[in-house]
Write an enzyme that holds these catalytic residues in place. Structure first.
Site, short mmCIF file in Angstrom:
data_model
loop_
_atom_site.label_atom_id
_atom_site.label_comp_id
_atom_site.label_asym_id
_atom_site.label_seq_id
_atom_site.Cartn_x
_atom_site.Cartn_y
_atom_site.Cartn_z
CD GLU A 194 -2.65 1.55 2.40
OE1 GLU A 194 -3.48 2.49 2.35
OE2 GLU A 194 -2.40 0.90 3.42
CG ASP B 166 2.97 7.67 4.54
OD1 ASP B 166 3.61 8.72 4.73
OD2 ASP B 166 1.80 7.66 4.15
CG ASP C 258 -2.14 16.02 -2.57
OD1 ASP C 258 -2.90 16.43 -3.47
OD2 ASP C 258 -1.52 16.77 -1.81
CE LYS D 25 -2.47 25.63 -6.79
NZ LYS D 25 -1.67 26.60 -5.99
CG ASP E 57 -11.55 12.00 -1.64
OD1 ASP E 57 -10.37 11.59 -1.71
OD2 ASP E 57 -11.85 13.16 -1.33
#
Length: 242
Positions: free
Chosen positions: A70, A95, A144, A148, A180
């Site tokens: 993940e 992470d 994220d 932009k 999402d």
């Protein structure tokens, strides 16, 4: 009165910062004691001195089960949830923020979940932490979207990152994207079709459309549950990189 209020607010912010810093330090220290947490240095990875590369199942999990990653695992809720649901697979949450995945690592230790581990490193170094054909599957959960244009290079499903994933995936390996962000969902679908990758499944609202995989709807992160309360649609794509 205004001056006093500002002083009080400033003191409160300082106290919050101090408490937050102490909590992070405590979590970093506790991570050091967990057998399921690995924190290689950048130099160790880039120089090819990371001993677990190519040997994760052998040295960490002690079996030959499929290896699933993940990427950007946050608190590690999804990695832990998948590990509980699929005890015949090995899971690794990755992470750069160890204070976040501390929660998942601690839960795994406390509940005795042996098939999940965590690695503190940058996603861009993924090919230095895992060997060619070592990984069976990749999950990317709520990244994220980097909306932009100048942030395109940071999107976790851009061409550059997909090639990194391909370098460690087995020939039949798959990638899952759960988000999402309608933008991220659309961007990824467009890129996959444009570059000729194989889209195995795509759903723009997994909780409203029938046929969504159980691992997509039965496991939720903390933030995902908040998104659902707000009525945001959760999207999902499963694909192979050609």
């Amino acid at each position: 009165v205004k001056v006093v209020c500002r002083i009080f607010e400033a003191i409160l912010q300082v106290n919050i910062f101090i408490v937050g810093s102490k909590n992070k330090l405590k979590r970093f220290q506790e991570n050091e004691t967990f057998d399921n947490v690995f924190q290689p240095t950048r130099e160790e990875l880039v120089d090819g001195n990371f001993e677990l590369k190519g040997h994760w199942n052998e040295k960490v999990f002690k079996n030959n089960n499929p290896l699933v990653l993940e990427l950007g695992c946050g608190k590690g809720e999804y990695s832990v949830g998948l590990a509980q649901k699929f005890p015949d697979k090995n899971f690794i949450g990755i992470d750069i923020k160890g204070a976040r995945f501390w929660r998942g690592a601690k839960t795994a230790v406390e509940e005795g979940i042996p098939n999940v581990a965590f690695v503190r490193t940058q996603i861009e170094l993924i090919q230095h932490a895992f060997a060619e054909n070592e990984v069976d599957e990749i999950w990317i959960t709520f990244p994220d979207p980097q909306i932009k244009y100048k942030r395109t290079k940071h999107r976790m499903t851009n061409t550059h990152f997909l090639q990194k994933y391909k370098s460690i995936l087995k020939p039949d390996g798959v990638v899952n994207l759960k988000t999402d962000s309608e933008f991220m969902h659309g961007y990824t679908l467009g890129l996959l079709h444009g570059e000729g990758h194989e889209v195995l499944y795509a759903n723009h609202d997994v909780y409203k459309q029938e046929g969504s995989p159980e691992e997509v709807t039965e496991i939720q992160t903390f933030y995902e549950s908040q998104y659902l309360v707000k009525g945001k649609a959760i999207t999902y794509i499963r694909f192979k990189i050609k």
